[in-house]
Design an enzyme around this catalytic site. Structure first.
Site, PDB file in Angstrom:
ATOM      1  N   PHE A 189       0.656  -1.254  -0.130  1.00 24.73           N
ATOM      2  CA  PHE A 189       0.024   0.032   0.025  1.00 24.73           C
ATOM      3  C   PHE A 189       0.820   1.427   0.221  1.00 24.73           C
ATOM      4  CE2 PHE A 189      -2.566  -3.302   1.962  1.00 24.73           C
ATOM      5  CZ  PHE A 189      -3.767  -3.050   1.356  1.00 24.73           C
ATOM      6  N   ALA A 190       2.001   1.059   0.513  1.00 19.79           N
ATOM      7  CA  ALA A 190       3.045   2.497   0.627  1.00 19.79           C
ATOM      8  C   ALA A 190       3.184   3.153  -0.629  1.00 19.79           C
ATOM      9  CB  ALA A 190       4.516   1.949   1.379  1.00 19.79           C
ATOM     10  N   SER A 240       0.080   9.606  -3.033  1.00 19.07           N
ATOM     11  CA  SER A 240      -0.778   9.348  -3.624  1.00 19.07           C
ATOM     12  C   SER A 240      -1.757  10.690  -4.094  1.00 19.07           C
ATOM     13  CB  SER A 240      -1.864   8.075  -3.264  1.00 19.07           C
ATOM     14  OG  SER A 240      -1.959   8.426  -1.809  1.00 19.07           O
ATOM     15  N   TYR A 260       1.115  10.478 -10.878  1.00 15.40           N
ATOM     16  CA  TYR A 260       0.588   9.558  -9.857  1.00 15.40           C
ATOM     17  C   TYR A 260       0.109   8.382 -10.550  1.00 15.40           C
ATOM     18  CZ  TYR A 260      -2.599   7.126  -6.813  1.00 15.40           C
ATOM     19  OH  TYR A 260      -3.367   6.265  -6.107  1.00 15.40           O
TER      20      TYR A 260
HETATM   21  N1  LIG Z   1      -7.438   6.187  -0.913  1.00 17.10           N
HETATM   22  C1  LIG Z   1      -7.944   6.104  -2.213  1.00 17.10           C
HETATM   23  O1  LIG Z   1      -9.122   6.439  -2.522  1.00 17.10           O
HETATM   24  C2  LIG Z   1      -7.164   5.496  -3.114  1.00 17.10           C
HETATM   25  C3  LIG Z   1      -7.623   4.965  -4.519  1.00 17.10           C
HETATM   26  C4  LIG Z   1      -6.632   4.447  -5.336  1.00 17.10           C
HETATM   27  C5  LIG Z   1      -5.500   4.059  -5.067  1.00 17.10           C
HETATM   28  N2  LIG Z   1      -5.094   4.030  -3.570  1.00 17.10           N
HETATM   29  C6  LIG Z   1      -3.870   3.506  -3.427  1.00 17.10           C
HETATM   30  O2  LIG Z   1      -3.954   2.887  -2.168  1.00 17.10           O
HETATM   31  C7  LIG Z   1      -2.695   2.924  -1.262  1.00 17.10           C
HETATM   32  C8  LIG Z   1      -3.009   3.331   0.064  1.00 17.10           C
HETATM   33  O3  LIG Z   1      -3.857   4.596   0.193  1.00 17.10           O
HETATM   34  P1  LIG Z   1      -4.338   5.454   1.300  1.00 17.10           P
HETATM   35  O4  LIG Z   1      -5.367   6.488   0.986  1.00 17.10           O
HETATM   36  O5  LIG Z   1      -4.261   4.250   2.569  1.00 17.10           O
HETATM   37  O6  LIG Z   1      -2.989   6.473   1.589  1.00 17.10           O
HETATM   38  P2  LIG Z   1      -2.199   6.752   2.817  1.00 17.10           P
HETATM   39  O7  LIG Z   1      -1.539   7.943   2.803  1.00 17.10           O
HETATM   40  O8  LIG Z   1      -3.228   6.700   4.176  1.00 17.10           O
HETATM   41  O9  LIG Z   1      -1.340   5.340   3.228  1.00 17.10           O
HETATM   42  C9  LIG Z   1      -0.131   5.464   2.644  1.00 17.10           C
HETATM   43  C10 LIG Z   1       1.011   4.705   3.744  1.00 17.10           C
HETATM   44  O10 LIG Z   1       1.965   4.692   3.119  1.00 17.10           O
HETATM   45  C11 LIG Z   1       3.141   5.013   3.934  1.00 17.10           C
HETATM   46  N3  LIG Z   1       4.264   5.113   3.151  1.00 17.10           N
HETATM   47  C12 LIG Z   1       4.335   6.052   2.070  1.00 17.10           C
HETATM   48  N4  LIG Z   1       5.521   6.149   1.624  1.00 17.10           N
HETATM   49  C13 LIG Z   1       6.407   5.060   2.330  1.00 17.10           C
HETATM   50  C14 LIG Z   1       7.929   4.701   2.211  1.00 17.10           C
HETATM   51  N5  LIG Z   1       8.392   5.269   1.294  1.00 17.10           N
HETATM   52  N6  LIG Z   1       8.237   3.753   3.152  1.00 17.10           N
HETATM   53  C15 LIG Z   1       7.118   3.505   3.821  1.00 17.10           C
HETATM   54  N7  LIG Z   1       5.967   3.786   4.381  1.00 17.10           N
HETATM   55  C16 LIG Z   1       5.575   4.684   3.290  1.00 17.10           C
HETATM   56  C17 LIG Z   1       2.573   6.291   4.787  1.00 17.10           C
HETATM   57  O11 LIG Z   1       3.233   6.664   5.808  1.00 17.10           O
HETATM   58  C18 LIG Z   1       1.179   5.794   4.672  1.00 17.10           C
HETATM   59  O12 LIG Z   1       0.796   5.225   6.174  1.00 17.10           O
HETATM   60  C19 LIG Z   1      -1.710   3.800  -2.085  1.00 17.10           C
HETATM   61  O13 LIG Z   1      -0.934   2.995  -2.697  1.00 17.10           O
HETATM   62  C20 LIG Z   1      -2.892   4.582  -2.822  1.00 17.10           C
HETATM   63  O14 LIG Z   1      -1.951   4.943  -4.104  1.00 17.10           O
HETATM   64  C21 LIG Z   1      -5.782   4.781  -2.847  1.00 17.10           C
END
Ligand SMILES: NC(=O)c1ccc[n+]([C@@H]2O[C@H](COP(=O)([O-])OP(=O)(O)OC[C@H]3O[C@@H](n4cnc5c(N)ncnc54)[C@H](O)[C@@H]3O)[C@@H](O)[C@H]2O)c1
Length: 329
Positions: free
Chosen positions: A72-73, A76, A140
């Site tokens: 997930f990291a 975004s 992105y």
């Molecule tokens: N929220 C949405 O609607 C949505 C839609 C499509 C895709 N996504 C994808 O889902 C995933 C999770 O989204 P989210 O909304 O939970 O985001 P979020 O920002 O809440 O979670 C991402 C997590 O990754 C961690 N992170 C980022 N870079 C890092 C690194 N280099 N090393 C270690 N940890 C790291 C952050 O601290 C965070 O806790 C992402 O990949 C995002 O692109 C989200």
């Protein structure tokens, strides 16, 4: 299984960790806490660390005998990616490739990847199926697509089995009220509307009311975060059960306009909310709605919480209990 969840302290990752633990899996979270919250990880081990730290990753994968990674990291924020594409390539592409390299060295066989509807770009047909052309309109989406494009080669050469999940708009909160959505900065519609309901934002800004949609505002596909989490478990089971690779959309197939979301929220919170209409945002397509028929058919995924009312009610319950979000430590 023992599963490594990168970004497991973030919004979707933390909800997935909860469901994985409930299902009986052992989970280790790797998160640098740049956007996530320590408080979300109370049922798994949290390792604060960087995706780009290959030594740490190799040691972790080996010592903990990790059998699968859910990744997930990422960074975004679409707007931020337009300003700082280099940061997005560094985190989402380089970071992910370091992770894949560690998995390859140690021999971890299964990979579930958080992809996004942003890989499609401007839709040429609705609902959007997985076969729709992928022409991202921002860095992105391009960085997520770059990783998706690497995966078939890793499968072919190294046998890495993977499932990419392309989420549409994740929304809502844990129905048991333990976890919620706390992004900083917050850019997602439902938490922004709820912040206005809590008096923490002066008004709701609606970007554009002259789109070719029934009420003129953009239409999006909202999918409950717990339904997303369940899809990850099904993906993992599919890989463990012999599936080599796949790509699935995750959405609910019903679009709601921004105005419909605001009106549904007004019903849930029991009062009208202040709102203004402003200019369209550059690059916002009028309608983005998924076809998730493939995952329903192939993995028997059944979203249970993704009607708009349940999404808003669960999010509202968490926001009321946590008006300032998670503890900031
Ligand atoms: N929220 C949405 O609607 C949505 C839609 C499509 C895709 N996504 C994808 O889902 C995933 C999770 O989204 P989210 O909304 O939970 O985001 P979020 O920002 O809440 O979670 C991402 C997590 O990754 C961690 N992170 C980022 N870079 C890092 C690194 N280099 N090393 C270690 N940890 C790291 C952050 O601290 C965070 O806790 C992402 O990949 C995002 O692109 C989200």
């Amino acid at each position: 299984m023992h599963i490594l969840v990168t970004g497991g302290a973030g919004y979707i990752g933390s909800h997935t960790v909860k469901e994985l633990v409930k299902t009986g899996h052992q989970v280790t979270v790797l998160d640098n806490l740049s956007k996530g919250w320590r408080a979300t990880v109370n049922k798994a081990r949290l390792l604060k660390g960087e995706l780009t730290d290959q030594r740490l990753l190799c040691e972790l994968l080996q010592a903990e005998k990790i059998e699968a990674v859910m990744h997930f990291a990422a960074s975004s924020l679409v707007g931020e990616s337009m300003q700082c594409p280099a940061d997005y390539y560094a985190n989402n592409v380089t970071g992910s490739l370091v992770l894949l390299e560690a998995m390859r060295k140690v021999g971890v066989p299964y990979f579930v990847f958080s992809s996004t509807a942003a890989v499609y770009g401007e839709p040429i047909e609705i609902p959007i199926s997985e076969d729709h052309p992928t022409i991202p309109t921002n860095p992105y989406g391009a960085t997520k697509l770059a990783l998706e494009e690497a995966l078939p080669w890793y499968y072919q050469a190294y046998g890495l089995r993977y499932i990419s999940l392309r989420y549409f708009n994740a929304a809502g909160a844990d129905p048991e009220g333990e976890l919620g959505e706390d992004h900083n900065p917050e850019t997602h519609l439902i938490p922004l509307v709820l912040k206005t309901a809590l008096g923490r934002a002066p008004e709701i800004k609606i970007f554009g009311n002259d789109y070719p949609t029934p009420d003129g505002t953009c239409v999006r596909d909202y999918i409950h975060v717990t339904d997303l989490a369940q899809a990850h478990i099904l993906a993992l089971e599919a890989l463990a059960g012999g599936v080599d690779f796949s790509i699935y959309n995750l959405g609910n197939g019903n679009g709601y306009s921004v105005l419909e979301v605001v009106q549904a929220t007004e019903k849930v919170v029991g009062k009208p909310l202040p709102k203004t209409f402003t200019q369209r945002r550059a690059g916002d397509p009028a309608i983005l709605v998924a076809s998730a028929e493939r995952i329903k058919r192939e993995l028997q995924w059944k979203p249970c919480y993704s009607d708009l009312q349940t999404i808003i009610e669960t999010a509202w319950r968490w926001q009321q209990k946590n008006p300032l979000g998670y503890p900031k430590c």
